[in-house]
Design a protein around this motif. Structure first.
Motif, PDB file in Angstrom:
ATOM      1  N   ASP A   7      38.727  44.963  36.035  1.00 42.56           N
ATOM      2  CA  ASP A   7      37.707  45.408  36.978  1.00 42.56           C
ATOM      3  C   ASP A   7      36.326  44.933  36.557  1.00 42.56           C
ATOM      4  OD1 ASP A   7      39.582  46.762  38.452  1.00 42.56           O
ATOM      5  OD2 ASP A   7      39.367  48.595  37.280  1.00 42.56           O
ATOM      6  N   GLN A 126      40.356  43.110  47.550  1.00 45.36           N
ATOM      7  CA  GLN A 126      41.368  44.167  47.459  1.00 45.36           C
ATOM      8  C   GLN A 126      41.282  45.097  48.667  1.00 45.36           C
ATOM      9  OE1 GLN A 126      39.900  45.662  43.672  1.00 45.36           O
ATOM     10  NE2 GLN A 126      41.941  45.366  42.793  1.00 45.36           N
ATOM     11  N   PRO A 213      45.498  49.953  44.277  1.00 42.55           N
ATOM     12  CA  PRO A 213      45.331  48.560  44.691  1.00 42.55           C
ATOM     13  C   PRO A 213      46.025  47.564  43.777  1.00 42.55           C
ATOM     14  CG  PRO A 213      43.340  49.360  43.639  1.00 42.55           C
ATOM     15  CD  PRO A 213      44.242  50.547  43.791  1.00 42.55           C
ATOM     16  N   TRP A 214      46.434  48.027  42.586  1.00 45.11           N
ATOM     17  CA  TRP A 214      47.085  47.124  41.640  1.00 45.11           C
ATOM     18  C   TRP A 214      48.598  47.146  41.797  1.00 45.11           C
ATOM     19  CZ3 TRP A 214      43.703  44.037  39.489  1.00 45.11           C
ATOM     20  CH2 TRP A 214      42.380  44.466  39.369  1.00 45.11           C
TER      21      TRP A 214
END
Length: 374
Positions: A7, A126, A213-214
């Motif tokens: 991030d 994302q 989101p990962w």
């Protein structure tokens, strides 16, 4: 590489002009630095305003014209005629200041490496991908996005474009209600803890689901289809560190202690605290305390230290004691960087300018204006 590292790295790509601090500024003594900063401030006069976030170290806030939270500081800058706004905070804060201030005001960030990891957990690519997938999962329901102020300008702009708005930790509940008046499902980014705490306040926690989101697919598809609130799986590394055990330990060691925490903390920490609120609320709570009271502070360590220094009549302790941590991003605002930026301005050299693109700026302003209408 852990998620937090990814991030942080992604967020740095937003700024391709990271300048290394010149060697001549690296070993300044505090006395020399103070002399030079004072001289630069005097030379710049009313053309300069320095903003210091609550989480900055003492060596920064002592030079600030205003000390406070991110949105409040931006508004303070906008109310001045200063041509140069030096924001001692992180990148998303400087962006917000650029959105709010006049076109003839320039915003500077002492170090462009001061990028908030939580803001970096909701990157535009994302969010675009998640938005497209959510559209297919919600069965035609209208999804309204709400982003926390602790996000980049492009995410604020995205929310405006999709009919959403921005919120602060103080007005998140109002923002949620605004969004539900206009849609069926709310997507809240990027702080899942603030989102979940707000959902509890509104009595809708059971209707919330997290979106990672990962992960492939983001979240359980059936859960998303049945949810009223989708919480982005982001968090503040400082506030997530606090635990209910920290609260229990403080109460055992100091039975007379009161506990105040930030709503970015985990739900169980919020439930165990006496007071929950923004950095402004935390400051007000200690300022209003009776002499002799003890307050344990569940937020970034520098604010706890400031409060202890500003209010000697109140005993102020960090909630997790020696284990409390400072913000890695805020730490990048070194006073030597501040010296370098200010002396550049004296020489009419603009360093580390933060400027949001015009269309993005207009949309981000719209998202903030919708918040103000609350």
């Amino acid at each position: 590489m852990e998620t937090a590292d990814i991030d942080t790295d992604l967020s740095l790509f937003k700024y391709d002009h990271l300048e290394r601090l010149p060697d001549a500024y690296r070993d300044l003594t505090e006395a020399e630095r103070t002399r030079r900063i004072d001289a630069a401030r005097e030379a710049l006069g009313d053309d300069l305003v320095i903003l210091g976030h609550n989480y900055q170290r003492r060596e920064i806030v002592e030079y600030a014209d205003f000390v406070g939270d991110s949105y409040g500081l931006s508004r303070e800058a906008a109310a001045t005629d200063a041509a140069h706004v030096v924001f001692c905070g992180v990148t998303f804060m400087a962006e917000s200041a650029d959105v709010i201030t006049d076109d003839d005001q320039t915003v500077h960030l002492p170090s462009m490496e001061a990028s908030c990891p939580m803001a970096g957990m909701a990157e535009a690519l994302q969010v675009d991908a998640a938005w497209a997938e959510l559209d297919g999962l919600t069965g035609g329901d209208t999804v309204v996005p709400v982003t926390y102020m602790n996000s980049y300008a492009d995410l604020k702009a995205f929310c405006a474009e999709q009919g959403g708005l921005v919120c602060t930790s103080s007005n998140a509940a109002d923002a949620f209600e605004w969004a539900f008046d206009r849609g069926d499902v709310v997507l809240f980014l990027p702080d899942k803890h603030l989102g979940r705490n707000t959902a509890h306040d509104l009595g809708i926690a059971d209707a919330a689901v997290e979106w990672d989101p990962w992960a492939d697919g983001g979240a359980d598809r059936e859960a998303v289809a049945d949810a009223d609130l989708v919480l982005w799986d982001g968090y503040c590394q400082v506030h997530e560190r606090f635990t209910a055990e920290h609260v229990a330990d403080v109460r055992e060691e100091r039975p007379d202690a009161n506990v105040v925490v930030h709503p970015e903390c985990r739900r169980e920490v919020v439930e165990a605290a006496d007071v929950v609120g923004s950095t402004a609320t935390i400051r007000e709570t200690v300022a209003d305390a009776d002499p002799g009271e003890t307050w344990a502070i569940g937020t970034e360590i520098h604010l706890a230290n400031h409060l202890d220094r500003w209010h000697p009549e109140v005993e102020v302790v960090p909630l997790c004691g020696d284990a409390c941590m400072d913000c890695n991003a805020m730490r990048q605002i070194d006073p030597n960087y501040l010296t370098w930026v200010l002396e550049g301005l004296v020489e009419d050299e603009k360093r580390n300018v933060v400027e949001v693109a015009p269309r993005e700026k207009d949309l981000a302003a719209t998202a903030m204006e919708r918040m103000l209408e609350l």
